[in-house]
Design a protein around this motif. Structure first.
Motif, PDB file in Angstrom:
ATOM      1  N   SER A   1      24.991  42.520  37.509  1.00 28.53           N
ATOM      2  CA  SER A   1      24.395  41.210  37.256  1.00 28.53           C
ATOM      3  C   SER A   1      22.989  41.375  36.676  1.00 28.53           C
ATOM      4  CB  SER A   1      24.318  40.407  38.554  1.00 28.53           C
ATOM      5  OG  SER A   1      23.390  41.000  39.446  1.00 28.53           O
TER       6      SER A   1
ATOM      7  N   ASN B   1      31.962  41.262  40.731  1.00 32.52           N
ATOM      8  CA  ASN B   1      31.636  40.680  39.418  1.00 32.52           C
ATOM      9  C   ASN B   1      32.633  41.041  38.316  1.00 32.52           C
ATOM     10  OD1 ASN B   1      29.336  39.523  40.532  1.00 32.52           O
ATOM     11  ND2 ASN B   1      27.981  41.150  39.818  1.00 32.52           N
ATOM     12  N   ASN B   2      33.709  41.721  38.669  1.00 31.60           N
ATOM     13  CA  ASN B   2      34.701  42.062  37.644  1.00 31.60           C
ATOM     14  C   ASN B   2      35.421  40.777  37.217  1.00 31.60           C
ATOM     15  OD1 ASN B   2      37.235  42.930  36.346  1.00 31.60           O
ATOM     16  ND2 ASN B   2      36.584  44.966  36.963  1.00 31.60           N
TER      17      ASN B   2
ATOM     18  N   ARG C   1      34.954  50.192  34.119  1.00 31.82           N
ATOM     19  CA  ARG C   1      33.876  49.221  33.937  1.00 31.82           C
ATOM     20  C   ARG C   1      33.325  48.768  35.284  1.00 31.82           C
ATOM     21  NH1 ARG C   1      31.278  49.814  29.439  1.00 31.82           N
ATOM     22  NH2 ARG C   1      32.632  49.785  27.601  1.00 31.82           N
TER      23      ARG C   1
ATOM     24  N   TYR D   1      30.560  45.936  36.468  1.00 37.99           N
ATOM     25  CA  TYR D   1      29.862  44.780  35.910  1.00 37.99           C
ATOM     26  C   TYR D   1      28.637  44.436  36.770  1.00 37.99           C
ATOM     27  CZ  TYR D   1      34.028  44.240  33.042  1.00 37.99           C
ATOM     28  OH  TYR D   1      35.046  44.454  32.155  1.00 37.99           O
TER      29      TYR D   1
END
Length: 347
Positions: A161, A55-56, A157, A159
């Motif tokens: 969902s 999801n980056n 980071r 990420y």
């Protein structure tokens, strides 16, 4: 080549392991995407590290290395050849491992960045630099200095969902974490003894903290093959009602989603502490052999250490005493004030 006008269309970052190191590399993704907004960024890493990059928004493709899928040297070399022939304009090699070097060597990239290599490897790279000192993610970002890129406090980071966050909320509710409880995620395991605070110390610390703060609930995280460590800790604790022990090993992203909902992450110097930074959860780390350079430089992220002359040694076995004085003599009473001061006031 004049790198001030260099504008790569396709970029590959090589960071194979460990899980925490891959997460600490994510600021470089952000920096490169900002500097070259039209570039397509790929990452080659080990399969176990994939959850740190899912999801980056800055990653267009991940090339996983699965040792089971590459049983022979010929299989490996064929895979590295395939990666290298993706026509990358820029490759950043953070490790200089043999696998990374095969990819660099097979490539036709105009710019191949790394730290200063040994003389016999210099033919593989076009540019190199001496890494900065300090925070680990800043050190990785300093590999990008030849491109005119500097680290300005960018965090790692991860990420998550909406579905992952919803799962964590429901899961913690099932464990009994309500609005009146304050959740603390705890990482009490480590495969290296020089980086692992004793189970008895964790149990005593949590008992003492729960006496001060009855609202506390401790989620005990563990990895494959580590359940016995958690069972030992739970057996030593007096206030077992404050302990939340998952019945199964949580996936890395499930653990991250739970850490995000915690008021504090507490534990050893391992990947979960970097996950806490990456999801904006305050953290406190018990330090043995490792360096303060693994701590993100902000007041909400700290560590506790005896500060012995031999620290940090970065060794996997204690070279001075088998008793691991740096950890064994760091008592729960030493740690408790630092722990309590990082907690939000009870509601």
């Amino acid at each position: 080549m004049d790198l001030t006008t260099f504008a790569p269309r396709k970029i590959l970052l090589c960071q194979l392991n460990q899980i925490g190191d891959v997460l600490l590399m994510t600021p470089c993704l952000e920096l490169l995407a900002r500097r070259f907004p039209g570039a397509e960024i790929h990452v080659v890493t080990e399969k176990k590290c994939l959850p740190m990059l899912e999801n980056n928004p800055h990653v267009a493709r991940i090339w996983p290395i699965d040792k089971k899928a590459l049983p022979t040297l010929l299989n490996e070399l064929g895979y590295y050849w395939r990666i290298a022939r993706e026509n990358y304009d820029l490759i950043v090699d953070f490790q200089q491992t043999p696998r990374c070097r095969w990819i660099v060597g097979f490539s036709r990239s105009a710019v191949r960045l790394t730290r200063t290599p040994h003389w016999y490897m210099r033919w593989l790279y076009s540019h190199w630099t001496e890494p900065d000192e300090g925070y680990a993610a800043a050190i990785k970002a300093s590999f990008l200095k030849p491109l005119g890129i500097t680290w300005n406090g960018e965090k790692p980071r991860l990420y998550l969902s909406s579905a992952e966050r919803d799962w964590a909320a429901a899961y913690l509710a099932e464990l009994g974490v309500g609005e009146t409880q304050t959740l603390v995620s705890v990482d009490s395991t480590h495969r290296r003894a020089t980086r692992c605070w004793p189970a008895a110390s964790y149990a005593a610390l949590m008992d003492a903290a729960a006496r001060e703060r009855p609202d506390l609930r401790f989620l005990l995280l563990y990895g494959p093959g580590e359940k016995d460590v958690i069972d030992e800790l739970a057996a030593l604790a007096e206030n077992k009602n404050a302990l939340l022990v998952p019945e199964r090993v949580l996936t890395l992203r499930e653990a991250a989603a739970c850490i995000e909902r915690a008021a504090l992450h507490f534990g050893n110097c391992s990947a979960p502490r970097h996950m806490a930074v990456a999801v904006d959860t305050p953290s406190l780390t018990v330090m043995g052999a490792t360096s303060p350079g693994w701590t993100y430089p902000a007041p909400e992220h700290g560590y506790v250490s005896l500060g012995l002359p031999c620290q940090p040694c970065n060794a996997n076995t204690c070279r001075i005493t088998p008793e691991r004085e740096c950890l064994v003599k760091l008592t729960p009473d030493n740690v408790l004030p630092f722990f309590l001061e990082r907690l939000p006031a009870p509601e």
